[in-house]
Scaffold this motif. Structure first.
Motif, PDB file in Angstrom:
ATOM      1  N   GLY A 137     -51.371  47.952 -19.375  1.00 40.46           N
ATOM      2  CA  GLY A 137     -51.530  47.607 -17.973  1.00 40.46           C
ATOM      3  C   GLY A 137     -50.400  46.710 -17.512  1.00 40.46           C
ATOM      4  N   THR A 138     -50.485  46.263 -16.277  1.00 38.73           N
ATOM      5  CA  THR A 138     -49.426  45.422 -15.718  1.00 38.73           C
ATOM      6  C   THR A 138     -49.545  43.975 -16.176  1.00 38.73           C
ATOM      7  N   ASN A 139     -50.530  43.666 -17.007  1.00 39.16           N
ATOM      8  CA  ASN A 139     -50.680  42.311 -17.550  1.00 39.16           C
ATOM      9  C   ASN A 139     -49.650  42.012 -18.638  1.00 39.16           C
ATOM     10  N   VAL A 140     -48.958  43.045 -19.144  1.00 38.21           N
ATOM     11  CA  VAL A 140     -48.083  42.899 -20.315  1.00 38.21           C
ATOM     12  C   VAL A 140     -46.621  42.768 -19.907  1.00 38.21           C
ATOM     13  N   VAL A 141     -45.954  41.756 -20.490  1.00 41.77           N
ATOM     14  CA  VAL A 141     -44.505  41.594 -20.368  1.00 41.77           C
ATOM     15  C   VAL A 141     -43.919  41.734 -21.770  1.00 41.77           C
ATOM     16  N   ASP A 142     -42.972  42.655 -21.948  1.00 43.79           N
ATOM     17  CA  ASP A 142     -42.370  42.902 -23.260  1.00 43.79           C
ATOM     18  C   ASP A 142     -41.088  42.099 -23.436  1.00 43.79           C
ATOM     19  N   VAL A 143     -40.955  41.457 -24.613  1.00 47.69           N
ATOM     20  CA  VAL A 143     -39.755  40.678 -24.931  1.00 47.69           C
ATOM     21  C   VAL A 143     -39.325  40.977 -26.360  1.00 47.69           C
ATOM     22  N   GLY A 144     -38.089  40.560 -26.702  1.00 51.81           N
ATOM     23  CA  GLY A 144     -37.593  40.701 -28.065  1.00 51.81           C
ATOM     24  C   GLY A 144     -37.935  39.476 -28.896  1.00 51.81           C
ATOM     25  N   TYR A 145     -37.417  39.457 -30.134  1.00 47.53           N
ATOM     26  CA  TYR A 145     -37.657  38.320 -31.028  1.00 47.53           C
ATOM     27  C   TYR A 145     -36.670  37.202 -30.695  1.00 47.53           C
ATOM     28  N   ASP A 146     -36.784  36.679 -29.512  1.00 45.90           N
ATOM     29  CA  ASP A 146     -35.828  35.685 -29.026  1.00 45.90           C
ATOM     30  C   ASP A 146     -36.598  34.560 -28.348  1.00 45.90           C
ATOM     31  N   GLU A 147     -36.403  33.342 -28.836  1.00 47.66           N
ATOM     32  CA  GLU A 147     -37.195  32.224 -28.318  1.00 47.66           C
ATOM     33  C   GLU A 147     -36.999  32.004 -26.821  1.00 47.66           C
ATOM     34  N   ASN A 148     -35.781  32.192 -26.336  1.00 46.21           N
ATOM     35  CA  ASN A 148     -35.520  31.985 -24.907  1.00 46.21           C
ATOM     36  C   ASN A 148     -36.222  33.040 -24.048  1.00 46.21           C
ATOM     37  N   GLU A 149     -36.232  34.295 -24.533  1.00 40.56           N
ATOM     38  CA  GLU A 149     -36.953  35.350 -23.810  1.00 40.56           C
ATOM     39  C   GLU A 149     -38.448  35.049 -23.767  1.00 40.56           C
ATOM     40  N   ILE A 150     -38.973  34.598 -24.900  1.00 39.23           N
ATOM     41  CA  ILE A 150     -40.410  34.283 -24.981  1.00 39.23           C
ATOM     42  C   ILE A 150     -40.751  33.151 -24.023  1.00 39.23           C
ATOM     43  N   VAL A 151     -39.963  32.089 -24.048  1.00 41.31           N
ATOM     44  CA  VAL A 151     -40.211  30.938 -23.176  1.00 41.31           C
ATOM     45  C   VAL A 151     -40.169  31.351 -21.709  1.00 41.31           C
ATOM     46  N   ALA A 152     -39.148  32.119 -21.335  1.00 42.88           N
ATOM     47  CA  ALA A 152     -38.996  32.544 -19.941  1.00 42.88           C
ATOM     48  C   ALA A 152     -40.177  33.399 -19.490  1.00 42.88           C
ATOM     49  N   ALA A 153     -40.623  34.310 -20.368  1.00 43.63           N
ATOM     50  CA  ALA A 153     -41.748  35.182 -20.018  1.00 43.63           C
ATOM     51  C   ALA A 153     -43.036  34.382 -19.850  1.00 43.63           C
ATOM     52  N   VAL A 154     -43.273  33.443 -20.777  1.00 45.77           N
ATOM     53  CA  VAL A 154     -44.487  32.631 -20.698  1.00 45.77           C
ATOM     54  C   VAL A 154     -44.475  31.779 -19.433  1.00 45.77           C
ATOM     55  N   GLU A 155     -43.368  31.132 -19.152  1.00 46.63           N
ATOM     56  CA  GLU A 155     -43.284  30.279 -17.965  1.00 46.63           C
ATOM     57  C   GLU A 155     -43.496  31.073 -16.687  1.00 46.63           C
ATOM     58  N   SER A 156     -42.996  32.317 -16.672  1.00 44.17           N
ATOM     59  CA  SER A 156     -43.196  33.184 -15.510  1.00 44.17           C
ATOM     60  C   SER A 156     -44.672  33.544 -15.347  1.00 44.17           C
ATOM     61  N   LEU A 157     -45.331  33.899 -16.460  1.00 40.95           N
ATOM     62  CA  LEU A 157     -46.739  34.284 -16.395  1.00 40.95           C
ATOM     63  C   LEU A 157     -47.636  33.105 -16.023  1.00 40.95           C
ATOM     64  N   LEU A 158     -47.287  31.921 -16.487  1.00 41.07           N
ATOM     65  CA  LEU A 158     -48.098  30.743 -16.179  1.00 41.07           C
ATOM     66  C   LEU A 158     -48.115  30.421 -14.688  1.00 41.07           C
ATOM     67  N   LYS A 159     -47.115  30.906 -13.969  1.00 40.90           N
ATOM     68  CA  LYS A 159     -47.048  30.681 -12.524  1.00 40.90           C
ATOM     69  C   LYS A 159     -47.860  31.726 -11.746  1.00 40.90           C
ATOM     70  N   THR A 160     -48.261  32.785 -12.432  1.00 39.48           N
ATOM     71  CA  THR A 160     -48.967  33.882 -11.773  1.00 39.48           C
ATOM     72  C   THR A 160     -50.450  33.566 -11.626  1.00 39.48           C
TER      73      THR A 160
END
Length: 386
Positions: free
Chosen positions: A328-351
């Motif tokens: 579903g649209t709840n999922v954001v896919d990232v690689g094994y990269d700490e910066n990608e993970i942090v950015a994705a989490v911070e974006s979702l926390l604002k939603t």
């Protein structure tokens, strides 16, 4: 009065139990079915959460236990564990004489169930076939599809794929995913209904959860198992940067699990993880209640793709383990990269808005599957459709 149809369900790991708990309940309640529950492999081991404890607590009688996990957590151990499973399960099936054997999903241990039943001419039902992930699980799943006689799939795309594999369309049923049955009940309660620290113990700090928390569940990827420590360390660094209350769950018994576990332990020795608490396992309902009330899930578990999609829980899916799976649209896919993970989490926390989806069903899979198990003809031969 005709004899009850004997249904042997094999549970090999903690996620498998959560996936089919409502199926077990529906079989147990059905007047024309007899449940023969077999618990095997990592579902019996304490280091992976000992799912057998929850199974017995839920009131299910276990017909047989199969201890077949070979230590090592590498590819050789996985192959040998499967071989031991074939030997042991064949004896169990010979003793129990089931009318139908039910196997679940795609973990490597399930291959033993499928091979034993097929070679013994016992009709085989497969739950959650037809899905794709791009790793060894996909090979196992499709191999079991070709061994199975009945297919209880969880989505329309999965149904189409099973039929494309040459299976008889009359034996392929989109029942939805049984785990959504539990998620449907959990969705009715918008509050955390238990204290996870008091009920499940675990280790680490005990951050205050009242203002929100994150859940992490990351398993090794079998065909990338040599990099499992590197993968988990990227997530650990990301969690440290995010610095939010975090509840972290231990990995499955897959090749590379030792690297994942060692990576976590070594990191904890080097750095103080002030906001992180670690658990081995939880009862299925509690785990989904915990997820439902979390800010987001991080990792690569299929729970982020299935149950979290139904519940609308924001999910940061890391790496290739869930490649190409319906989501579903709840999922954001990232690689094994700490910066990608942090950015994705911070974006979702604002939603604020949580998007939900019924791609894996609407919550009646257990009853549907039980009804099919009594109606389907007992057959262990294929009707050629290709």
């Amino acid at each position: 009065m005709s004899a009850k149809r004997k249904i042997a369900v094999v549970i090999t790991a903690r996620p498998s139990y959560s996936r089919v708990k409502t199926v077990l309940s529906a079989i147990k309640k059905h007047p024309q079915l007899e449940l023969q529950l077999i618990v095997a492999a990592s579902a019996l081991l304490d280091r992976y959460g000992s799912a057998v404890n929850f199974i017995e607590k839920d009131g299910f009688e276990i017909a047989a236990k199969v201890f077949n996990v070979l230590e090592g957590e590498n590819l050789t151990a996985a192959a040998k564990t499967t071989g031991i499973g074939i030997l042991e399960l064949s004896t169990v099936f010979d003793n129990l004489r089931p009318d139908i054997v039910v196997t679940v999903a795609d973990r490597f241990e399930t291959m033993a169930t499928a091979i034993s039943a097929s070679y013994m001419n016992i009709p085989l039902a497969h739950i959650q076939g037809g899905e794709v992930t791009g790793n060894i699980d996909e090979k196992v799943r499709h191999a079991i599809t070709k061994l199975a006689d009945y297919h209880f799939v969880a989505s329309e795309n999965a149904k189409k794929r099973v039929i494309q594999l040459g299976e008889n369309p009359a034996m392929v049923f989109n029942t939805g995913c049984p785990s959504i049955d539990i998620a449907q009940e959990v969705a009715k309660n918008s509050k955390l209904t238990f204290n996870p620290y008091e009920k499940y113990g675990g280790v680490g700090s005990q951050p205050n959860l009242n203002n929100g928390y994150i859940v992490v569940m990351q398993h090794p990827v079998t065909n990338e198992y040599q990099d499992s420590r590197k993968h988990i360390e990227a997530t650990l660094r990301a969690i440290q940067k995010i610095n939010k209350p975090t509840l972290w769950f231990w990995p499955n018994v897959d090749a590379g699990a030792d690297g994942t576990s060692t990576g976590i332990r070594s990191y904890r020795e080097k750095y103080t993880l002030e906001n992180v608490h670690f658990f081995k396992n939880m009862e299925g309902e509690d785990f989904l209640n915990l997820l439902h009330n979390s800010r987001c899930l991080i990792g690569n578990s299929s729970v982020g793709i299935r149950e979290c999609t139904y519940l609308g829980v924001p999910t940061v899916n890391i790496g290739s383990r869930q490649n190409r799976r319906d989501r579903g649209t709840n999922v954001v896919d990232v690689g094994y990269d700490e910066n990608e993970i942090v950015a994705a989490v911070e974006s979702l926390l604002k939603t604020e808005n949580r998007a939900t989806s019924n791609v894996y069903g609407g919550g009646n899979a257990g009853e549907h599957i039980a009804a099919l198990l009594i109606e389907l003809p007992l057959q262990f031969h294929k009707t050629i459709t290709y």
